[in-house]
Write an enzyme that holds these catalytic residues in place. Structure first.
Site, PDB file in Angstrom:
ATOM      1  CG  ASP A  44      26.748   3.796 112.069  1.00  0.00           C
ATOM      2  OD1 ASP A  44      27.057   3.203 111.016  1.00  0.00           O
ATOM      3  OD2 ASP A  44      25.576   4.044 112.386  1.00  0.00           O
ATOM      4  NE  ARG A  46      24.868   3.124 109.127  1.00  0.00           N
ATOM      5  CZ  ARG A  46      23.642   3.457 109.526  1.00  0.00           C
ATOM      6  NH1 ARG A  46      22.650   3.452 108.661  1.00  0.00           N
ATOM      7  NH2 ARG A  46      23.409   3.813 110.783  1.00  0.00           N
ATOM      8  CG  HIS A  98      26.535   9.153 112.120  1.00  0.00           C
ATOM      9  ND1 HIS A  98      25.497   8.332 111.738  1.00  0.00           N
ATOM     10  CD2 HIS A  98      26.993   8.643 113.293  1.00  0.00           C
ATOM     11  CE1 HIS A  98      25.356   7.363 112.638  1.00  0.00           C
ATOM     12  NE2 HIS A  98      26.246   7.526 113.585  1.00  0.00           N
TER      13      HIS A  98
HETATM   14 CO    CO Z   1      26.147   6.784 115.492  1.00  0.00          CO
END
Ligand code: CO
Length: 215
Positions: A44, A46, A98
């Site tokens: 990801d 982020r 996350h």
């Molecule tokens: Co992820």
């Protein structure tokens, strides 16, 4: 091609900034790396490993894939673990998941996503092994958050169950496997406090009693 010019410009500024602070930085790093940490995280965009923990190039070895999975038949991840443990001799392996992970969500949504369904299949199993606990939760968001945590816990075990890690412990190497989860909402990491640092922390069924080299 022109569209990427801003990235190249950023790169020039970044390299200049570091060289200004520390003129030998890149020369030193080009000669060797000795990171103390291996980060296994989600792809990801982020959740960038170095930035989250404030480490510079050279300070953390990184492997990322969708939903931060450690699968023993995945040569990519297992090669990263082997290299970082045997050659770099990292002292810590951090599995960092996350909340809000799209991979974790996709693993249980009963729709077909293509190839990724195969990759995420083991998370679906984690959900069903914990179905009673999941059913007791009030909201979809809570269920999803708990599944993100349970996924990290399983991946920490998967790292610790690997022969590479158990061989390192057998040789007296100092190595701890950690489980963290990152919040996209505030940028903070939560340590799940499930550190594994010796074979005594493992269930008997997963202990490797002798290494190939000992036989
Ligand atoms: Co992820």
């Amino acid at each position: 091609m022109h569209k990427l010019q801003s990235l190249i410009d950023n790169n020039i500024k970044w390299a200049e900034g570091i060289t200004k602070e520390d003129p030998d930085f890149f020369k030193r790093l080009s000669e060797a790396q000795s990171p103390e940490y291996l980060w296994i995280g989600c792809s990801d965009s982020r959740v960038p490993a170095n930035e989250i923990v404030g480490l510079l190039p050279g300070e953390i070895f990184v492997h990322r894939n969708i939903a931060n999975l450690v699968v023993h038949t995945d040569f990519n991840c297992m090669s990263v673990i082997e290299f970082s443990v045997k050659v770099l001799k990292v002292k810590h392996i951090i599995v960092c998941g996350h909340y809000g992970c799209g991979g974790v969500k996709a693993s249980i949504d009963n729709t077909s996503h293509g190839l990724i369904d195969n990759w995420l299949y083991s998370i679906r199993n984690i959900y069903h092994r914990n179905k009673h606990r999941m059913d007791a939760l009030q909201s979809e968001e809570e269920r999803h958050n708990v599944l993100c945590e349970l996924n990290v816990m399983q991946q920490v075990k998967n790292v610790a169950h690997s022969h590479v890690v158990q061989d390192a412990w057998a040789k007296g190497q100092d190595l701890t496997v950690h489980g963290w989860i990152y919040s996209l909402k505030d940028g903070l990491v939560n340590d799940l406090a499930i550190d594994i640092h010796s074979p005594e922390d493992l269930a008997d069924e997963y202990r490797v009693l002798a290494t190939m080299e000992d036989n």
